[in-house]
Design a protein around this motif. Structure first.
Motif, PDB file in Angstrom:
ATOM      1  N   UNK A  91       0.817  -1.213   0.000  1.00 55.06           N
ATOM      2  CA  UNK A  91       0.000   0.000   0.000  1.00 55.06           C
ATOM      3  C   UNK A  91       0.850   1.263   0.000  1.00 55.06           C
ATOM      4  N   UNK A  92       2.060   1.182   0.516  1.00 54.26           N
ATOM      5  CA  UNK A  92       2.950   2.330   0.585  1.00 54.26           C
ATOM      6  C   UNK A  92       4.106   2.020   1.499  1.00 54.26           C
ATOM      7  N   UNK A  93       4.946   3.023   1.735  1.00 51.79           N
ATOM      8  CA  UNK A  93       6.044   2.818   2.653  1.00 51.79           C
ATOM      9  C   UNK A  93       7.187   3.780   2.460  1.00 51.79           C
ATOM     10  N   UNK A 105       7.286  -1.148   4.999  1.00 48.35           N
ATOM     11  CA  UNK A 105       6.190  -1.284   4.043  1.00 48.35           C
ATOM     12  C   UNK A 105       4.868  -1.527   4.756  1.00 48.35           C
ATOM     13  N   UNK A 106       3.833  -0.870   4.276  1.00 49.51           N
ATOM     14  CA  UNK A 106       2.478  -1.180   4.700  1.00 49.51           C
ATOM     15  C   UNK A 106       1.936  -2.133   3.642  1.00 49.51           C
ATOM     16  N   UNK A 107       1.601  -3.344   4.108  1.00 52.01           N
ATOM     17  CA  UNK A 107       1.228  -4.434   3.204  1.00 52.01           C
ATOM     18  C   UNK A 107      -0.224  -4.820   3.454  1.00 52.01           C
ATOM     19  N   UNK A 108      -0.946  -5.091   2.381  1.00 52.01           N
ATOM     20  CA  UNK A 108      -2.288  -5.640   2.484  1.00 52.01           C
ATOM     21  C   UNK A 108      -2.181  -7.152   2.317  1.00 52.01           C
ATOM     22  N   UNK A 123       9.061  -4.467   8.329  1.00 52.87           N
ATOM     23  CA  UNK A 123      10.366  -3.824   8.181  1.00 52.87           C
ATOM     24  C   UNK A 123      11.334  -4.898   7.707  1.00 52.87           C
ATOM     25  N   UNK A 124      11.949  -4.653   6.540  1.00 55.18           N
ATOM     26  CA  UNK A 124      12.837  -5.628   5.901  1.00 55.18           C
ATOM     27  C   UNK A 124      14.136  -4.937   5.531  1.00 55.18           C
ATOM     28  N   UNK A 125      15.260  -5.594   5.820  1.00 52.44           N
ATOM     29  CA  UNK A 125      16.560  -5.113   5.360  1.00 52.44           C
ATOM     30  C   UNK A 125      16.977  -5.955   4.167  1.00 52.44           C
ATOM     31  N   UNK A 126      17.317  -5.288   3.078  1.00 51.45           N
ATOM     32  CA  UNK A 126      17.770  -5.964   1.863  1.00 51.45           C
ATOM     33  C   UNK A 126      19.221  -5.581   1.638  1.00 51.45           C
ATOM     34  N   UNK A 127      20.098  -6.507   1.919  1.00 49.63           N
ATOM     35  CA  UNK A 127      21.535  -6.274   1.734  1.00 49.63           C
ATOM     36  C   UNK A 127      21.915  -6.909   0.403  1.00 49.63           C
TER      37      UNK A 127
END
Length: 142
Positions: A91-93, A105-108, A123-127
């Motif tokens: 939905x956004x973030x 991220x706001x997830x549906x 909340x996700x960390x992408x390394x």
């Protein structure tokens, strides 16, 4: 005979050291290529200008953002004892560049036993340098 063996060992060691240095330099260059790749979130400035600042995600349908959202729901399902969730959309973030990219991220999503969707904050960390994603937190969005 001992001189031949010592020379052979010295030459082998030298080759290993040179190869290690070459591999390290290649890895550093590959890391720079990843930072400069076109796989960044759409419509964002260069990472160096964003370092440490939270920026809004301008396109929640960006394939990279959607993949991060799907990862969050899949990981949550693996560690949760409740009914599994089905990812619906982002939905956004926001995102932040620091030790990789951290996404809020706001997830549906919906539980498979219900018809209605619920909003979750992930909340996700992408390394991306070593292709590791980590789910930091996941919960209902108030």
């Amino acid at each position: 005979m001992a001189f031949k063996i010592n020379s052979f060992l010295l030459m082998t060691l030298s080759i290993v050291v040179i190869a290690s240095i070459f591999c390290h330099v290649s890895a550093v260059n590959d890391g720079r290529k990843l930072l400069d790749s076109s796989e960044r979130v759409s419509n964002t400035p260069a990472p160096s200008s964003l370092l440490g600042n939270w920026q809004p995600i301008t396109d929640a349908n960006d394939p990279k953002v959607v993949k991060i959202g799907e990862f969050a729901v899949d990981t949550y399902n693996k560690i949760s004892n409740s009914f599994p969730l089905t990812f619906e959309s982002v939905l956004g973030g926001q995102f932040q560049v620091a030790n990789g990219i951290t996404y809020k991220l706001v997830i549906s999503a919906r539980q498979n036993v219900t018809v209605t969707s619920t909003s979750y904050l992930a909340v996700v960390n992408d390394h991306s340098g070593d292709n590791v994603k980590t789910l930091i937190s996941f919960g209902k969005f108030a």
